[in-house]
Design a protein around this motif. Sequence first.
Motif, PDB file in Angstrom:
ATOM      1  N   UNK A  97      -4.153  -3.156  -2.020  1.00  0.00           N
ATOM      2  CA  UNK A  97      -5.493  -2.544  -1.972  1.00  0.00           C
ATOM      3  C   UNK A  97      -5.867  -2.170  -0.538  1.00  0.00           C
ATOM      4  N   UNK A  98      -5.523  -3.038   0.412  1.00  0.00           N
ATOM      5  CA  UNK A  98      -5.818  -2.766   1.827  1.00  0.00           C
ATOM      6  C   UNK A  98      -5.069  -1.530   2.315  1.00  0.00           C
ATOM      7  N   UNK A  99      -3.786  -1.439   1.980  1.00  0.00           N
ATOM      8  CA  UNK A  99      -2.971  -0.291   2.399  1.00  0.00           C
ATOM      9  C   UNK A  99      -3.509   1.002   1.787  1.00  0.00           C
ATOM     10  N   UNK A 100      -3.870   0.941   0.493  1.00  0.00           N
ATOM     11  CA  UNK A 100      -4.409   2.142  -0.161  1.00  0.00           C
ATOM     12  C   UNK A 100      -5.717   2.579   0.490  1.00  0.00           C
ATOM     13  N   UNK A 101      -6.560   1.610   0.860  1.00  0.00           N
ATOM     14  CA  UNK A 101      -7.821   1.947   1.526  1.00  0.00           C
ATOM     15  C   UNK A 101      -7.549   2.600   2.877  1.00  0.00           C
ATOM     16  N   UNK A 102      -6.571   2.080   3.603  1.00  0.00           N
ATOM     17  CA  UNK A 102      -6.216   2.682   4.892  1.00  0.00           C
ATOM     18  C   UNK A 102      -5.716   4.115   4.714  1.00  0.00           C
ATOM     19  N   UNK A 103      -4.856   4.301   3.711  1.00  0.00           N
ATOM     20  CA  UNK A 103      -4.318   5.636   3.469  1.00  0.00           C
ATOM     21  C   UNK A 103      -5.408   6.611   3.077  1.00  0.00           C
ATOM     22  N   UNK A 104      -6.412   6.100   2.391  1.00  0.00           N
ATOM     23  CA  UNK A 104      -7.518   6.939   1.955  1.00  0.00           C
ATOM     24  C   UNK A 104      -8.426   7.315   3.120  1.00  0.00           C
TER      25      UNK A 104
END
Length: 198
Positions: A182-189
């Motif tokens: 979830x953290x990585x996806x938020x960063x990518x977003x």
Amino acid sequence: MRRLLDNCQRIMDAVYSTAPMIPTPFKAMMAHLRQECVKRFPDSYHKSIAGFIFLRFFCPAILSPDSNGITTVPVSPDRRRPLVLLSKTIQNLANEVLFGQKEQFMLPANAFIEANKERIHQFFDEIATEPDNLLDYTPLQSLEQVNSKHLPDIHHHVVKNLTKIAQSLITYDQKESIPLLAHILAQLDDESDPLQPQ
């Protein structure tokens, strides 16, 4: 049964026709899988390729077209059973497993399996042969190419299937990975250039 087998054959004819279009990296990967399997199981490499490509790609797409981006219309319960039979018959063909007495109603499908054995072996051999143009293949060479061409698609598919991914992680006792994902996806977003070194 006739309709089932006709549709199985139509699907397999379409699958066979894809062999020349399979991307070079995928063929190289299948060739490596074949080479490694032959070392330990010389007579079973077709089954290893079948397990990889049919069990993980073709049959799930047949079984759940609505979950695999083939259709946006949910498959109703009354239409699910024909898809199960299609998927099961094609998976048995790929694994070279004939139907037995436990499923007597499926015994006529054995003729379809026998009739396609040689052709599916040819398909496996074709997709698991290292391509001649492997040295000419140029993978993505820069972060800019990754960011512009593939990262948005990967991000979209992961977010779209996040619930299923989380359920799989829980099933395989990997739930501690969910917050990190979830953290990585938020960063990518949030970041315009997420792969650029900080």
